[in-house]
Motif scaffolding. Structure first.
Motif, PDB file in Angstrom:
ATOM      1  N   HIS A   9       0.829  -1.214   0.000  1.00 19.94           N
ATOM      2  CA  HIS A   9       0.000   0.000   0.000  1.00 19.94           C
ATOM      3  C   HIS A   9       0.862   1.262   0.000  1.00 19.94           C
ATOM      4  CE1 HIS A   9      -2.607  -3.178   1.765  1.00 19.94           C
ATOM      5  NE2 HIS A   9      -3.402  -2.732   0.805  1.00 19.94           N
ATOM      6  N   LEU A  10       1.863   1.204  -0.840  1.00 22.96           N
ATOM      7  CA  LEU A  10       2.833   2.307  -0.932  1.00 22.96           C
ATOM      8  C   LEU A  10       2.194   3.536  -1.559  1.00 22.96           C
ATOM      9  CD1 LEU A  10       5.793   3.363  -0.796  1.00 22.96           C
ATOM     10  CD2 LEU A  10       6.118   2.343  -3.059  1.00 22.96           C
ATOM     11  N   ARG A  11       2.389   4.669  -0.911  1.00 30.99           N
ATOM     12  CA  ARG A  11       1.983   5.970  -1.471  1.00 30.99           C
ATOM     13  C   ARG A  11       3.193   6.889  -1.376  1.00 30.99           C
ATOM     14  NH1 ARG A  11      -2.531   5.186   1.881  1.00 30.99           N
ATOM     15  NH2 ARG A  11      -1.877   6.910   3.186  1.00 30.99           N
ATOM     16  N   PHE A  12       3.490   7.573  -2.477  1.00 29.90           N
ATOM     17  CA  PHE A  12       4.654   8.445  -2.512  1.00 29.90           C
ATOM     18  C   PHE A  12       4.396   9.594  -3.477  1.00 29.90           C
ATOM     19  CE2 PHE A  12       5.185   5.226  -5.732  1.00 29.90           C
ATOM     20  CZ  PHE A  12       5.632   5.922  -6.828  1.00 29.90           C
ATOM     21  N   HIS A  13       5.253  10.574  -3.372  1.00 30.18           N
ATOM     22  CA  HIS A  13       5.226  11.692  -4.326  1.00 30.18           C
ATOM     23  C   HIS A  13       6.666  12.171  -4.516  1.00 30.18           C
ATOM     24  CE1 HIS A  13       5.314  13.953  -0.511  1.00 30.18           C
ATOM     25  NE2 HIS A  13       5.840  14.943  -1.220  1.00 30.18           N
ATOM     26  N   TYR A  14       6.859  12.981  -5.543  1.00 26.84           N
ATOM     27  CA  TYR A  14       8.175  13.543  -5.814  1.00 26.84           C
ATOM     28  C   TYR A  14       8.151  15.027  -5.506  1.00 26.84           C
ATOM     29  CZ  TYR A  14       9.268   9.260  -8.330  1.00 26.84           C
ATOM     30  OH  TYR A  14       9.506   7.949  -8.661  1.00 26.84           O
ATOM     31  N   GLU A  15       9.256  15.518  -5.016  1.00 28.65           N
ATOM     32  CA  GLU A  15       9.406  16.959  -4.823  1.00 28.65           C
ATOM     33  C   GLU A  15      10.868  17.324  -5.030  1.00 28.65           C
ATOM     34  OE1 GLU A  15       9.918  17.788  -0.099  1.00 28.65           O
ATOM     35  OE2 GLU A  15       7.889  17.231  -0.728  1.00 28.65           O
ATOM     36  N   LYS A  16      11.101  18.568  -5.356  1.00 31.15           N
ATOM     37  CA  LYS A  16      12.470  19.049  -5.550  1.00 31.15           C
ATOM     38  C   LYS A  16      13.001  19.543  -4.216  1.00 31.15           C
ATOM     39  CE  LYS A  16      12.487  19.774 -10.362  1.00 31.15           C
ATOM     40  NZ  LYS A  16      13.565  19.205 -11.085  1.00 31.15           N
ATOM     41  N   GLN A  17      14.247  19.142  -3.934  1.00 30.05           N
ATOM     42  CA  GLN A  17      14.915  19.568  -2.711  1.00 30.05           C
ATOM     43  C   GLN A  17      16.333  19.996  -3.061  1.00 30.05           C
ATOM     44  OE1 GLN A  17      14.828  16.449   0.220  1.00 30.05           O
ATOM     45  NE2 GLN A  17      12.623  16.612   0.536  1.00 30.05           N
ATOM     46  N   PRO A  18      16.879  20.946  -2.309  1.00 28.51           N
ATOM     47  CA  PRO A  18      18.249  21.368  -2.581  1.00 28.51           C
ATOM     48  C   PRO A  18      19.265  20.359  -2.050  1.00 28.51           C
ATOM     49  CG  PRO A  18      17.348  22.626  -0.758  1.00 28.51           C
ATOM     50  CD  PRO A  18      16.246  21.741  -1.266  1.00 28.51           C
ATOM     51  N   ARG A  19      20.309  20.121  -2.838  1.00 25.18           N
ATOM     52  CA  ARG A  19      21.415  19.251  -2.456  1.00 25.18           C
ATOM     53  C   ARG A  19      22.710  19.907  -2.933  1.00 25.18           C
ATOM     54  NH1 ARG A  19      17.868  16.862  -0.026  1.00 25.18           N
ATOM     55  NH2 ARG A  19      17.330  14.683  -0.155  1.00 25.18           N
ATOM     56  N   PRO A  20      23.820  19.659  -2.255  1.00 25.48           N
ATOM     57  CA  PRO A  20      25.093  20.195  -2.749  1.00 25.48           C
ATOM     58  C   PRO A  20      25.497  19.482  -4.036  1.00 25.48           C
ATOM     59  CG  PRO A  20      25.430  18.851  -0.791  1.00 25.48           C
ATOM     60  CD  PRO A  20      23.955  18.937  -1.002  1.00 25.48           C
ATOM     61  N   GLY A  21      26.249  20.185  -4.877  1.00 29.29           N
ATOM     62  CA  GLY A  21      26.694  19.591  -6.129  1.00 29.29           C
ATOM     63  C   GLY A  21      27.613  20.534  -6.884  1.00 29.29           C
ATOM     64  N   TYR A  22      27.628  20.385  -8.208  1.00 30.11           N
ATOM     65  CA  TYR A  22      28.511  21.167  -9.069  1.00 30.11           C
ATOM     66  C   TYR A  22      27.730  21.697 -10.258  1.00 30.11           C
ATOM     67  CZ  TYR A  22      32.041  18.534  -6.510  1.00 30.11           C
ATOM     68  OH  TYR A  22      32.802  17.961  -5.526  1.00 30.11           O
ATOM     69  N   ILE A 182       9.474  10.998  -2.019  1.00 30.86           N
ATOM     70  CA  ILE A 182       9.081  11.036  -0.620  1.00 30.86           C
ATOM     71  C   ILE A 182       8.024   9.957  -0.406  1.00 30.86           C
ATOM     72  CG2 ILE A 182       8.056  12.452   1.215  1.00 30.86           C
ATOM     73  CD1 ILE A 182      10.718  13.549   0.161  1.00 30.86           C
ATOM     74  N   VAL A 183       8.286   9.042   0.541  1.00 28.54           N
ATOM     75  CA  VAL A 183       7.329   7.984   0.856  1.00 28.54           C
ATOM     76  C   VAL A 183       6.331   8.554   1.862  1.00 28.54           C
ATOM     77  CG1 VAL A 183       7.026   5.690   1.857  1.00 28.54           C
ATOM     78  CG2 VAL A 183       9.004   6.171   0.401  1.00 28.54           C
ATOM     79  N   ASP A 184       5.055   8.579   1.469  1.00 28.62           N
ATOM     80  CA  ASP A 184       4.002   9.090   2.329  1.00 28.62           C
ATOM     81  C   ASP A 184       3.458   7.993   3.259  1.00 28.62           C
ATOM     82  OD1 ASP A 184       3.994  11.709   1.150  1.00 28.62           O
ATOM     83  OD2 ASP A 184       2.980  10.803  -0.572  1.00 28.62           O
ATOM     84  N   HIS A 185       3.404   6.751   2.728  1.00 29.36           N
ATOM     85  CA  HIS A 185       2.858   5.651   3.527  1.00 29.36           C
ATOM     86  C   HIS A 185       3.355   4.336   2.939  1.00 29.36           C
ATOM     87  CE1 HIS A 185       0.009   3.274   5.864  1.00 29.36           C
ATOM     88  NE2 HIS A 185      -0.182   2.567   4.765  1.00 29.36           N
ATOM     89  N   ILE A 186       3.655   3.383   3.851  1.00 28.64           N
ATOM     90  CA  ILE A 186       3.971   2.014   3.449  1.00 28.64           C
ATOM     91  C   ILE A 186       3.620   1.092   4.608  1.00 28.64           C
ATOM     92  CG2 ILE A 186       6.384   2.136   4.166  1.00 28.64           C
ATOM     93  CD1 ILE A 186       7.007   0.385   1.651  1.00 28.64           C
ATOM     94  N   ASP A 187       2.951  -0.026   4.303  1.00 26.29           N
ATOM     95  CA  ASP A 187       2.634  -1.025   5.326  1.00 26.29           C
ATOM     96  C   ASP A 187       3.831  -1.935   5.512  1.00 26.29           C
ATOM     97  OD1 ASP A 187       0.093  -0.009   5.531  1.00 26.29           O
ATOM     98  OD2 ASP A 187      -0.853  -1.573   4.308  1.00 26.29           O
ATOM     99  N   GLN A 188       4.023  -2.364   6.760  1.00 27.78           N
ATOM    100  CA  GLN A 188       5.146  -3.275   7.030  1.00 27.78           C
ATOM    101  C   GLN A 188       4.758  -4.698   6.786  1.00 27.78           C
ATOM    102  OE1 GLN A 188       6.630  -2.507  10.934  1.00 27.78           O
ATOM    103  NE2 GLN A 188       7.556  -0.582  10.317  1.00 27.78           N
TER     104      GLN A 188
END
Length: 188
Positions: A9-22, A182-188
């Motif tokens: 019962h996985l629910r997830f979404h994508y979002e942009k987040q800042p990360r270090p890089g080049y 980003i994982v919003d929900h997951i059953d174990q």
């Protein structure tokens, strides 16, 4: 993925987040490589045989629109032939940085590189740089193999190679926007 979503019962979404890089940019003198000019392919002719040129760089087929081939020596020197657009080169460069620094592994690179060159098209690039030496394998008879040479002696580091050999520059930045799941929900 579908089975995992249904089973747990996985629910997830994508979002942009800042990360270090080049950021990858062009130096004032301009790039030191050429745009790829495809060669007409003779019907029935396959790709050119693989091998290395006189300088040890992998040979790319003149008819192949995209390619990335690397030769690695025991001392850790990598000679790379690359043909693609600059966005793809930036993604490959992230993996090269990880390999040169001796970190990461198969899969997604740890480093992030964003193309800010403004160059459009497909390019042929060749670059030689030092990386962490390949681990020595013992001889079949159990005789110890001498340690590889210090990678400092193998060639320029990846950052110098990008500048000196390609006419590009890698600039460290604190916030490259990266798409993160980003994982919003997951059953174990």
């Amino acid at each position: 993925v579908r089975k995992v979503v249904e089973r747990f019962h996985l629910r997830f979404h994508y979002e942009k987040q800042p990360r270090p890089g080049y950021e990858l940019t062009v130096l004032p003198g301009g790039p030191k490589f050429q745009e790829f000019v495809p060669v007409p392919v003779t019907p029935g002719a396959g790709p050119a045989p693989r091998g290395s040129d006189a300088d040890g760089f992998p040979i790319l087929s003149a008819s192949q629109a995209t390619a990335r081939v690397m030769n690695r020596s025991r001392t850790g020197t990598i000679k790379e032939s690359f043909r693609n657009n600059m966005a793809a080169f930036a993604r490959g460069l992230a993996a090269d940085i990880d390999q040169a620094l001796g970190r990461g592994g198969p899969g997604l690179p740890i480093s992030r590189v964003v193309d800010k060159t403004g160059l459009a098209g497909i390019y042929d690039l060749r670059m030689e740089f030092a990386s962490a030496p390949a681990p020595a394998k013992p001889a079949p008879d159990g005789t110890p193999v001498p340690a590889a040479a210090d990678p400092v002696d193998a060639g320029p580091n990846i950052f110098n190679a990008v500048q000196q050999q390609l006419g590009l520059k890698l600039t460290k930045v604190a916030d490259i926007q990266v798409e993160v799941m980003i994982v919003d929900h997951i059953d174990q």
